[in-house]
Design a protein around this motif. Structure first.
Motif, PDB file in Angstrom:
ATOM      1  N   VAL A  63     -38.157  12.173  57.875  1.00 56.53           N
ATOM      2  CA  VAL A  63     -38.714  11.301  56.850  1.00 56.53           C
ATOM      3  C   VAL A  63     -40.227  11.469  56.723  1.00 56.53           C
ATOM      4  O   VAL A  63     -40.818  11.126  55.698  1.00 56.53           O
ATOM      5  CB  VAL A  63     -38.376   9.815  57.118  1.00 56.53           C
ATOM      6  CG1 VAL A  63     -36.875   9.588  57.020  1.00 56.53           C
ATOM      7  CG2 VAL A  63     -38.928   9.351  58.465  1.00 56.53           C
ATOM      8  N   GLY A  64     -40.864  12.016  57.768  1.00 55.08           N
ATOM      9  CA  GLY A  64     -42.309  12.226  57.712  1.00 55.08           C
ATOM     10  C   GLY A  64     -42.741  13.110  56.561  1.00 55.08           C
ATOM     11  O   GLY A  64     -43.873  12.975  56.063  1.00 55.08           O
ATOM     12  N   TRP A  65     -41.855  14.010  56.111  1.00 56.26           N
ATOM     13  CA  TRP A  65     -42.216  14.851  54.975  1.00 56.26           C
ATOM     14  C   TRP A  65     -42.474  14.003  53.734  1.00 56.26           C
ATOM     15  O   TRP A  65     -43.487  14.162  53.055  1.00 56.26           O
ATOM     16  CB  TRP A  65     -41.143  15.889  54.681  1.00 56.26           C
ATOM     17  CG  TRP A  65     -41.373  16.560  53.361  1.00 56.26           C
ATOM     18  CD1 TRP A  65     -40.742  16.296  52.177  1.00 56.26           C
ATOM     19  CD2 TRP A  65     -42.365  17.548  53.069  1.00 56.26           C
ATOM     20  NE1 TRP A  65     -41.255  17.072  51.171  1.00 56.26           N
ATOM     21  CE2 TRP A  65     -42.263  17.853  51.690  1.00 56.26           C
ATOM     22  CE3 TRP A  65     -43.312  18.208  53.835  1.00 56.26           C
ATOM     23  CZ2 TRP A  65     -43.084  18.781  51.064  1.00 56.26           C
ATOM     24  CZ3 TRP A  65     -44.144  19.151  53.220  1.00 56.26           C
ATOM     25  CH2 TRP A  65     -44.029  19.434  51.854  1.00 56.26           C
ATOM     26  N   ASP A  66     -41.565  13.096  53.435  1.00 60.92           N
ATOM     27  CA  ASP A  66     -41.747  12.249  52.259  1.00 60.92           C
ATOM     28  C   ASP A  66     -42.970  11.349  52.409  1.00 60.92           C
ATOM     29  O   ASP A  66     -43.699  11.104  51.433  1.00 60.92           O
ATOM     30  CB  ASP A  66     -40.504  11.375  52.046  1.00 60.92           C
ATOM     31  CG  ASP A  66     -39.439  12.053  51.189  1.00 60.92           C
ATOM     32  OD1 ASP A  66     -39.682  13.175  50.692  1.00 60.92           O
ATOM     33  OD2 ASP A  66     -38.359  11.449  51.017  1.00 60.92           O
ATOM     34  N   VAL A  67     -43.187  10.834  53.608  1.00 61.86           N
ATOM     35  CA  VAL A  67     -44.356   9.981  53.828  1.00 61.86           C
ATOM     36  C   VAL A  67     -45.638  10.774  53.589  1.00 61.86           C
ATOM     37  O   VAL A  67     -46.601  10.267  53.002  1.00 61.86           O
ATOM     38  CB  VAL A  67     -44.336   9.374  55.242  1.00 61.86           C
ATOM     39  CG1 VAL A  67     -45.603   8.551  55.493  1.00 61.86           C
ATOM     40  CG2 VAL A  67     -43.106   8.485  55.418  1.00 61.86           C
ATOM     41  N   ALA A  68     -45.653  12.039  53.999  1.00 60.67           N
ATOM     42  CA  ALA A  68     -46.833  12.880  53.758  1.00 60.67           C
ATOM     43  C   ALA A  68     -47.026  13.143  52.276  1.00 60.67           C
ATOM     44  O   ALA A  68     -48.169  13.216  51.799  1.00 60.67           O
ATOM     45  CB  ALA A  68     -46.700  14.200  54.521  1.00 60.67           C
ATOM     46  N   CYS A  69     -45.939  13.284  51.529  1.00 56.56           N
ATOM     47  CA  CYS A  69     -46.062  13.449  50.082  1.00 56.56           C
ATOM     48  C   CYS A  69     -46.794  12.266  49.468  1.00 56.56           C
ATOM     49  O   CYS A  69     -47.621  12.427  48.559  1.00 56.56           O
ATOM     50  CB  CYS A  69     -44.682  13.597  49.436  1.00 56.56           C
ATOM     51  SG  CYS A  69     -43.807  15.119  49.853  1.00 56.56           S
ATOM     52  N   ALA A  70     -46.511  11.071  49.969  1.00 63.44           N
ATOM     53  CA  ALA A  70     -47.191   9.873  49.487  1.00 63.44           C
ATOM     54  C   ALA A  70     -48.615   9.803  50.020  1.00 63.44           C
ATOM     55  O   ALA A  70     -49.570   9.541  49.275  1.00 63.44           O
ATOM     56  CB  ALA A  70     -46.405   8.630  49.896  1.00 63.44           C
ATOM     57  N   ALA A  71     -48.766  10.041  51.314  1.00 62.72           N
ATOM     58  CA  ALA A  71     -50.067   9.850  51.960  1.00 62.72           C
ATOM     59  C   ALA A  71     -51.130  10.826  51.467  1.00 62.72           C
ATOM     60  O   ALA A  71     -52.326  10.513  51.487  1.00 62.72           O
ATOM     61  CB  ALA A  71     -49.918   9.975  53.475  1.00 62.72           C
ATOM     62  N   THR A  72     -50.724  12.008  51.026  1.00 59.94           N
ATOM     63  CA  THR A  72     -51.683  13.001  50.544  1.00 59.94           C
ATOM     64  C   THR A  72     -51.943  12.904  49.051  1.00 59.94           C
ATOM     65  O   THR A  72     -52.763  13.658  48.516  1.00 59.94           O
ATOM     66  CB  THR A  72     -51.210  14.433  50.876  1.00 59.94           C
ATOM     67  OG1 THR A  72     -49.904  14.638  50.313  1.00 59.94           O
ATOM     68  CG2 THR A  72     -51.148  14.661  52.384  1.00 59.94           C
ATOM     69  N   SER A  73     -51.261  11.964  48.374  1.00 55.68           N
ATOM     70  CA  SER A  73     -51.493  11.774  46.940  1.00 55.68           C
ATOM     71  C   SER A  73     -52.873  11.174  46.711  1.00 55.68           C
ATOM     72  O   SER A  73     -53.296  10.250  47.415  1.00 55.68           O
ATOM     73  CB  SER A  73     -50.428  10.846  46.357  1.00 55.68           C
ATOM     74  OG  SER A  73     -50.789  10.418  45.061  1.00 55.68           O
ATOM     75  N   ARG A  74     -53.550  11.665  45.684  1.00 47.83           N
ATOM     76  CA  ARG A  74     -54.872  11.128  45.351  1.00 47.83           C
ATOM     77  C   ARG A  74     -54.787   9.710  44.794  1.00 47.83           C
ATOM     78  O   ARG A  74     -55.793   9.010  44.687  1.00 47.83           O
ATOM     79  CB  ARG A  74     -55.563  12.045  44.332  1.00 47.83           C
ATOM     80  CG  ARG A  74     -56.040  13.354  44.937  1.00 47.83           C
ATOM     81  CD  ARG A  74     -56.656  14.262  43.898  1.00 47.83           C
ATOM     82  NE  ARG A  74     -55.651  14.786  42.977  1.00 47.83           N
ATOM     83  CZ  ARG A  74     -55.910  15.638  41.994  1.00 47.83           C
ATOM     84  NH1 ARG A  74     -57.153  16.041  41.789  1.00 47.83           N
ATOM     85  NH2 ARG A  74     -54.949  16.086  41.209  1.00 47.83           N
ATOM     86  N   LEU A  75     -53.590   9.268  44.436  1.00 43.66           N
ATOM     87  CA  LEU A  75     -53.406   7.921  43.895  1.00 43.66           C
ATOM     88  C   LEU A  75     -53.217   6.868  44.986  1.00 43.66           C
ATOM     89  O   LEU A  75     -53.207   5.667  44.689  1.00 43.66           O
ATOM     90  CB  LEU A  75     -52.209   7.888  42.948  1.00 43.66           C
ATOM     91  CG  LEU A  75     -52.319   8.727  41.677  1.00 43.66           C
ATOM     92  CD1 LEU A  75     -51.034   8.636  40.874  1.00 43.66           C
ATOM     93  CD2 LEU A  75     -53.506   8.276  40.836  1.00 43.66           C
ATOM     94  N   LEU A  76     -53.036   7.312  46.215  1.00 38.31           N
ATOM     95  CA  LEU A  76     -52.747   6.382  47.295  1.00 38.31           C
ATOM     96  C   LEU A  76     -53.754   6.520  48.429  1.00 38.31           C
ATOM     97  O   LEU A  76     -54.394   7.567  48.588  1.00 38.31           O
ATOM     98  CB  LEU A  76     -51.330   6.614  47.833  1.00 38.31           C
ATOM     99  CG  LEU A  76     -50.180   6.448  46.834  1.00 38.31           C
ATOM    100  CD1 LEU A  76     -48.861   6.800  47.504  1.00 38.31           C
ATOM    101  CD2 LEU A  76     -50.146   5.050  46.274  1.00 38.31           C
ATOM    102  N   ASP A  77     -53.847   5.468  49.220  1.00 40.93           N
ATOM    103  CA  ASP A  77     -54.716   5.456  50.393  1.00 40.93           C
ATOM    104  C   ASP A  77     -53.894   5.823  51.622  1.00 40.93           C
ATOM    105  O   ASP A  77     -52.954   5.108  51.975  1.00 40.93           O
ATOM    106  CB  ASP A  77     -55.343   4.077  50.566  1.00 40.93           C
ATOM    107  CG  ASP A  77     -56.185   3.989  51.822  1.00 40.93           C
ATOM    108  OD1 ASP A  77     -57.256   4.600  51.867  1.00 40.93           O
ATOM    109  OD2 ASP A  77     -55.731   3.299  52.767  1.00 40.93           O
ATOM    110  N   ARG A  78     -54.262   6.922  52.270  1.00 42.19           N
ATOM    111  CA  ARG A  78     -53.454   7.415  53.387  1.00 42.19           C
ATOM    112  C   ARG A  78     -53.325   6.371  54.490  1.00 42.19           C
ATOM    113  O   ARG A  78     -52.243   6.161  55.031  1.00 42.19           O
ATOM    114  CB  ARG A  78     -54.059   8.695  53.958  1.00 42.19           C
ATOM    115  CG  ARG A  78     -53.378   9.100  55.270  1.00 42.19           C
ATOM    116  CD  ARG A  78     -53.832  10.405  55.828  1.00 42.19           C
ATOM    117  NE  ARG A  78     -53.314  10.567  57.187  1.00 42.19           N
ATOM    118  CZ  ARG A  78     -52.982  11.715  57.724  1.00 42.19           C
ATOM    119  NH1 ARG A  78     -53.102  12.829  57.042  1.00 42.19           N
ATOM    120  NH2 ARG A  78     -52.533  11.777  58.966  1.00 42.19           N
ATOM    121  N   ALA A  79     -54.430   5.729  54.845  1.00 45.00           N
ATOM    122  CA  ALA A  79     -54.389   4.764  55.943  1.00 45.00           C
ATOM    123  C   ALA A  79     -53.430   3.623  55.644  1.00 45.00           C
ATOM    124  O   ALA A  79     -52.681   3.169  56.524  1.00 45.00           O
ATOM    125  CB  ALA A  79     -55.789   4.236  56.223  1.00 45.00           C
TER     126      ALA A  79
END
Length: 251
Positions: free
Chosen positions: A198-214
């Motif tokens: 599931v970490g792959w999908d979370v990384a897709c979100a976390a690396t998006s410029r629209l979202l805050d990784r932290a």
């Protein structure tokens, strides 16, 4: 071979849909066309086809996963008809979902949505690829003549690939693949679905410029997020290079 729009006209007409007012919604990895005034959008493989060769399997898996999730009450863009081939093109038809294109999601809320999606996807038992993004990275490297920098980055990602539990994933879980409607957010585009951590999908979100990784990481903590983020950034680099190559070779 005719054009992608000609293929949409043939497939739409065969399905009894109007084809006199086709509106191109997006020309990106795929071509998206609204068959106005019907509430139907056609998806045609474009850059994806130049990388993957045959996108029929990807489109079919997107169809299967979307139908499965809809059956479980998950808000998704639902297929209208199974993908078909037409004059060298693969065309899929799905519902047109009116939405706000300017929606910017809250990072923590998006991560929670993703966790809930994974809870449903964990029940999907259909056949899915096991290498996911690595298949696309390897295909792009061959198209580009295996440039040394990208090959080194690919080998580093493979060397650090963790042995973790796997399940069905969205595969490209960033905010542009969620439509914000009056009824709430709707998941879209399961073309890249695969069976992985599931970490792959979370990384897709976390690396998006629209979202805050932290904020994403706090709401949905997963092992080795740095590894998945590196893998995601590599895939994005490869797709950008493939897109440039496709556009340069398209009249």
């Amino acid at each position: 071979m005719g054009t992608a729009l000609e293929a949409v006209r043939v497939v739409g007409g065969r399905s009894g849909l109007p084809t006199d007012d086709l509106a191109v919604l997006k020309e990106g990895s795929n071509l998206l066309v609204h068959l106005r005034p019907a509430p139907v959008v056609a998806r045609v493989g474009a850059v994806t086809a130049s990388v993957r060769g045959d996108v029929s399997g990807h489109f079919a898996r997107a169809d299967a996963v979307s139908r499965f999730l809809a059956g479980r009450g998950v808000p998704v863009v639902e297929p209208v008809a199974a993908p078909v081939r037409e004059d060298g093109w693969v065309v899929a038809l799905a519902a047109h979902v009116p939405h706000s294109p300017d929606w910017t999601p809250d990072s923590a809320s998006f991560a929670t949505m993703l966790r809930e999606l994974h809870q449903e996807l964990a029940h999907f038992t259909g056949d899915l690829p096991a290498r996911g993004p690595l298949d696309d990275v390897d295909a792009v490297l061959e198209l580009l003549g295996r440039p040394a920098g990208l090959v080194a980055a690919r080998d580093a990602v493979v060397a650090g690939w963790p042995d973790l539990p796997v399940q069905a994933l969205h595969g490209d879980a960033h905010p542009h693949n969620v439509l914000f409607t009056r009824a709430g957010p709707v998941w879209n585009d399961f073309e890249d679905t695969w069976r992985g951590p599931v970490g792959w999908d979370v990384a897709c979100a976390a690396t998006s410029r629209l979202l805050d990784r932290a904020a994403v990481e706090r709401a949905y903590p997963v092992p080795v997020l740095d590894h998945w983020s590196d893998a995601r950034r590599l895939l994005v680099r490869c797709w950008r290079a493939a897109t440039d190559l496709h556009r340069a070779s398209t009249p």
